[in-house]
Scaffold this motif. Structure first.
Motif, PDB file in Angstrom:
ATOM      1  N   LEU A 173      51.750  61.372  50.124  1.00  0.00           N
ATOM      2  CA  LEU A 173      51.431  59.951  50.008  1.00  0.00           C
ATOM      3  C   LEU A 173      51.179  59.572  48.561  1.00  0.00           C
ATOM      4  CD1 LEU A 173      50.920  57.332  51.570  1.00  0.00           C
ATOM      5  CD2 LEU A 173      48.500  57.966  51.689  1.00  0.00           C
ATOM      6  N   VAL A 174      50.508  60.472  47.837  1.00  0.00           N
ATOM      7  CA  VAL A 174      50.292  60.229  46.403  1.00  0.00           C
ATOM      8  C   VAL A 174      51.630  60.158  45.668  1.00  0.00           C
ATOM      9  CG1 VAL A 174      49.348  61.223  44.291  1.00  0.00           C
ATOM     10  CG2 VAL A 174      47.996  61.252  46.381  1.00  0.00           C
ATOM     11  N   PHE A 175      52.546  61.056  46.025  1.00  0.00           N
ATOM     12  CA  PHE A 175      53.863  61.034  45.415  1.00  0.00           C
ATOM     13  C   PHE A 175      54.594  59.721  45.711  1.00  0.00           C
ATOM     14  CE2 PHE A 175      53.426  65.422  44.406  1.00  0.00           C
ATOM     15  CZ  PHE A 175      54.394  65.699  43.456  1.00  0.00           C
ATOM     16  N   LEU A 176      54.607  59.326  46.964  1.00  0.00           N
ATOM     17  CA  LEU A 176      55.364  58.148  47.370  1.00  0.00           C
ATOM     18  C   LEU A 176      54.815  56.861  46.768  1.00  0.00           C
ATOM     19  CD1 LEU A 176      55.972  58.994  51.139  1.00  0.00           C
ATOM     20  CD2 LEU A 176      57.592  59.169  49.242  1.00  0.00           C
ATOM     21  N   ILE A 177      53.488  56.818  46.582  1.00  0.00           N
ATOM     22  CA  ILE A 177      52.890  55.624  45.969  1.00  0.00           C
ATOM     23  C   ILE A 177      52.916  55.713  44.448  1.00  0.00           C
ATOM     24  CG2 ILE A 177      50.765  54.273  45.723  1.00  0.00           C
ATOM     25  CD1 ILE A 177      50.076  55.051  48.581  1.00  0.00           C
ATOM     26  N   GLY A 178      52.677  56.890  43.895  1.00  0.00           N
ATOM     27  CA  GLY A 178      52.559  57.053  42.446  1.00  0.00           C
ATOM     28  C   GLY A 178      53.866  56.947  41.700  1.00  0.00           C
ATOM     29  N   ILE A 179      54.959  57.476  42.282  1.00  0.00           N
ATOM     30  CA  ILE A 179      56.253  57.456  41.582  1.00  0.00           C
ATOM     31  C   ILE A 179      56.729  56.033  41.308  1.00  0.00           C
ATOM     32  CG2 ILE A 179      58.709  57.987  41.853  1.00  0.00           C
ATOM     33  CD1 ILE A 179      57.905  60.650  43.058  1.00  0.00           C
ATOM     34  N   PRO A 180      56.702  55.098  42.283  1.00  0.00           N
ATOM     35  CA  PRO A 180      57.103  53.720  41.948  1.00  0.00           C
ATOM     36  C   PRO A 180      56.207  53.075  40.898  1.00  0.00           C
ATOM     37  CG  PRO A 180      57.125  54.057  44.320  1.00  0.00           C
ATOM     38  CD  PRO A 180      56.475  55.255  43.736  1.00  0.00           C
ATOM     39  N   ILE A 181      54.880  53.386  40.985  1.00  0.00           N
ATOM     40  CA  ILE A 181      53.980  52.819  39.970  1.00  0.00           C
ATOM     41  C   ILE A 181      54.311  53.385  38.596  1.00  0.00           C
ATOM     42  CG2 ILE A 181      51.581  52.700  39.227  1.00  0.00           C
ATOM     43  CD1 ILE A 181      50.773  52.711  42.155  1.00  0.00           C
ATOM     44  N   TRP A 182      54.544  54.694  38.543  1.00  0.00           N
ATOM     45  CA  TRP A 182      54.901  55.324  37.265  1.00  0.00           C
ATOM     46  C   TRP A 182      56.218  54.766  36.731  1.00  0.00           C
ATOM     47  CZ3 TRP A 182      59.286  58.622  37.268  1.00  0.00           C
ATOM     48  CH2 TRP A 182      59.578  59.182  36.016  1.00  0.00           C
TER      49      TRP A 182
END
Length: 611
Positions: free
Chosen positions: A26-35
């Motif tokens: 979940l961190v990956f899925l949310i963090g990658i678009p933000i990054w």
């Protein structure tokens, strides 16, 4: 631990593992678009359609409106139908004006269209004929033609862009039938022996049209020189001219060949103020000039002068073919202040006694009268020939030589510098070839000794610079749009967008004002458009992320994400397999239980029936 408790424990462990793995993903899925969003390049939207509009040749059509005012003294005008004469003159201009009939032909424009050379330029003449009682037609008999004669015939007019054509009586003693005098203040004076309507039209209209045809040719050739490699005199002349800039640096240098021979000084500040200030002030609308000066001793030239003793005239000389190597860049300090403005150098060179007197020989081997030469798009050099012999004789007698160039001494030198500067800035003298004139006509030209440039020359320079600025601004905006469109990682800040919008606004305003004849205002619009477009194109923020594309992001972050993502993917895969296996086992157990229960129900039913 009982079996039931063990099953609950294992079920709880599986649930915990799934929560942990799910949280990481979940961190990956949310963090990658933000990054990805926070690391993307900011790009303000540019008006590509408006920029593309200026690719069309029809949009680049430039038509200058020329206001002509024919002025007849009352002693002539009272016998002439002014309105009818005005219609006849206007009709002649419309009929013979080949440079004003450039129709805006529509032509297809493809995506790879580049600006056409030469641009479409035309002149439309608007004639207004009137009479005046301020002077008579024989005013030429009262006062000789000189600079003051221009002021005598100047009319008070509200339109500064209006050209006045004065019809006057020719002297009876004159050999020519008609004299044409081009004044310094937008005056065109026609002296006729026979003052008739036919002669007024015959000896004014063709010459005026020819005057603007020459200007039209000069503007067109300033663009075609980029493509044609022609070494004609006209092309060589145009190669001298600096490209337009809103600011120039001018450095005046006094180079002393050998301080042991002479000690020199000069009143350069007073000389510049006296001979150049009016010129710089007149051109301040077009460009600003930053002035500086210096004196350098031991300014030896890298050229070896040759010796000549022909006709008992012993002297040293330089050949014109070697003058391009005269500048000693290694030893001469010609550095200008830190600035983006193009530098223009002017050098007064005093040769040492060992090479005195020093002259310049032309291609025929004759001594060049001015003893000066010009280096294209660099500056001008004057070799002083007045100090050479006198100072050499004084030095041989053992006297210490000190000489200060006064303002009067510098006058001929400043005049040469001014003439060189005019050539470097693209100011052309108004001249007619004999073939351009009707028979038995003489043309006289006025000069402006105070300003160094006449109003005719200034207007021609304004119009030429206006055309160049409009074309170059359009070309720069088009290049910027193509560059931004082809490089997705180029930063485009809001200030770039504002400059592009301002440049487009100035282009629109310039084309709207051209028909009004307000050349100064049109030039200001073109100047602002060029400056804004170049500031946008060369803004340093445009390339701050140019060399950090998406491929670099992958190269930087893949070593970090890949080692983490592979185990997580494998663990998630194993958990799904276990869940699938457990689900299948659970379904099988439930099926066995259901069959067992069905069997027991059937057996019990059978027993009840038998009983």
């Amino acid at each position: 631990m009982s079996r039931k408790e063990r099953e609950l424990y294992e079920k709880h462990q599986v649930s915990n593992r799934l929560h942990i793995i799910g949280s990481i993903w979940l961190v990956f899925l949310i963090g990658i678009p933000i990054w990805w969003k926070t690391t993307e390049v900011y790009r303000a939207s540019l008006p590509y359609k408006e920029v593309q509009k200026w690719q069309n040749p029809n949009s680049l059509y430039i038509n200058f409106s020329i206001q002509l005012s024919y002025v007849l003294p009352n002693d002539i005008g009272k016998d002439v139908n002014i309105d009818l004469l005005n219609k006849k003159i206007q009709s002649e201009f419309d009929k013979n004006n080949v440079i004003g009939n450039n129709s805006q032909e529509s032509s297809p424009v493809d995506d790879d269209f580049e600006y056409t050379y030469p641009p479409k330029i035309g002149f439309s003449f608007n004639v207004n004929t009137k009479s005046t009682n301020k002077w008579n037609s024989d005013i030429g008999l009262i006062k000789d033609i000189d600079e003051n004669f221009d002021d005598l015939l100047t009319l008070d007019t509200k339109n500064d862009d209006e050209y006045n054509i004065y019809i006057l009586k020719q002297k009876e003693s004159a050999k020519s039938f008609a004299d044409i005098y081009i004044g310094k203040n937008k005056q065109f004076m026609v002296f006729l022996k026979e003052l008739t309507e036919e002669n007024i039209i015959k000896y004014s209209v063709p010459i005026i049209i020819n005057l603007f045809e020459n200007e039209h040719t000069d503007i067109i050739s300033s663009f075609t020189e980029e493509r044609e490699e022609n070494e004609s005199k006209e092309e060589i002349k145009k190669m001298r001219t600096f490209k337009y800039a809103s600011n120039y640096q001018i450095l005046y240098s006094l180079f002393n060949g050998n301080v042991n021979d002479y000690i020199v000084n000069w009143d350069i500040e007073k000389a510049i103020k006296s001979y150049f200030s009016p010129f710089f002030e007149t051109l301040s609308l077009i460009s600003k000039f930053e002035i500086s000066s210096q004196i350098q001793n031991f300014g030896t030239s890298p050229l070896s002068a040759k010796y000549s003793n022909t006709n008992d005239n012993a002297h040293y000389y330089l050949e014109t073919k070697n003058l391009g190597h005269f500048i000693n860049s290694a030893e001469w300090n010609l550095a200008s202040p830190v600035s983006t403005a193009p530098p223009i150098n002017f050098i007064l060179y005093i040769p040492p006694i060992s090479q005195s007197p020093l002259y310049i020989h032309d291609s025929k081997g004759d001594i060049l009268e001015t003893n000066a030469f010009l280096i294209p798009r660099w500056g001008g050099i004057v070799i002083d020939k007045n100090r050479n012999t006198t100072d050499a004789e004084a030095n041989t007698n053992g006297n210490s030589n000190y000489y200060n160039y006064t303002v009067n001494d510098l006058q001929p030198i400043m005049e040469l510098f001014l003439d060189q500067l005019r050539s470097l800035l693209g100011i052309n003298e108004i001249k007619f070839l004999p073939t351009d004139l009707p028979r038995n006509v003489r043309v006289l030209y006025s000069t402006d000794s105070k300003r160094g440039i006449t109003s005719w020359e200034l207007d021609q320079l304004l119009r030429k610079r206006t055309v160049q600025n409009l074309i170059n601004a359009s070309r720069t905006l088009n290049s910027l749009a193509k560059l931004v469109g082809s490089l997705s990682n180029m930063v485009v800040l809001d200030k770039i967008q504002e400059k592009v919008l301002f440049a487009l606004e100035c282009l629109d305003n310039a084309y709207k004002e051209i028909n009004g004849g307000n050349y100064k205002q049109v030039f200001l619009y073109s100047k602002n458009a060029l400056v804004a477009s170049e500031e946008a194109f060369f803004d340093p923020t445009m390339v701050s992320m140019l060399y950090f594309p998406d491929e670099h992001k992958y190269a930087v972050y893949m070593p970090l994400f890949l080692p983490i993502s592979v185990p997580l993917a494998l663990v998630l895969k194993e958990e799904f397999k276990k869940r699938k296996k457990n689900k299948k086992e659970k379904e099988n157990n439930e099926a066995v239980v259901d069959n067992k229960e069905k069997k027991e129900i059937i057996e019990s039913s059978t027993k009840e029936v038998n009983s």
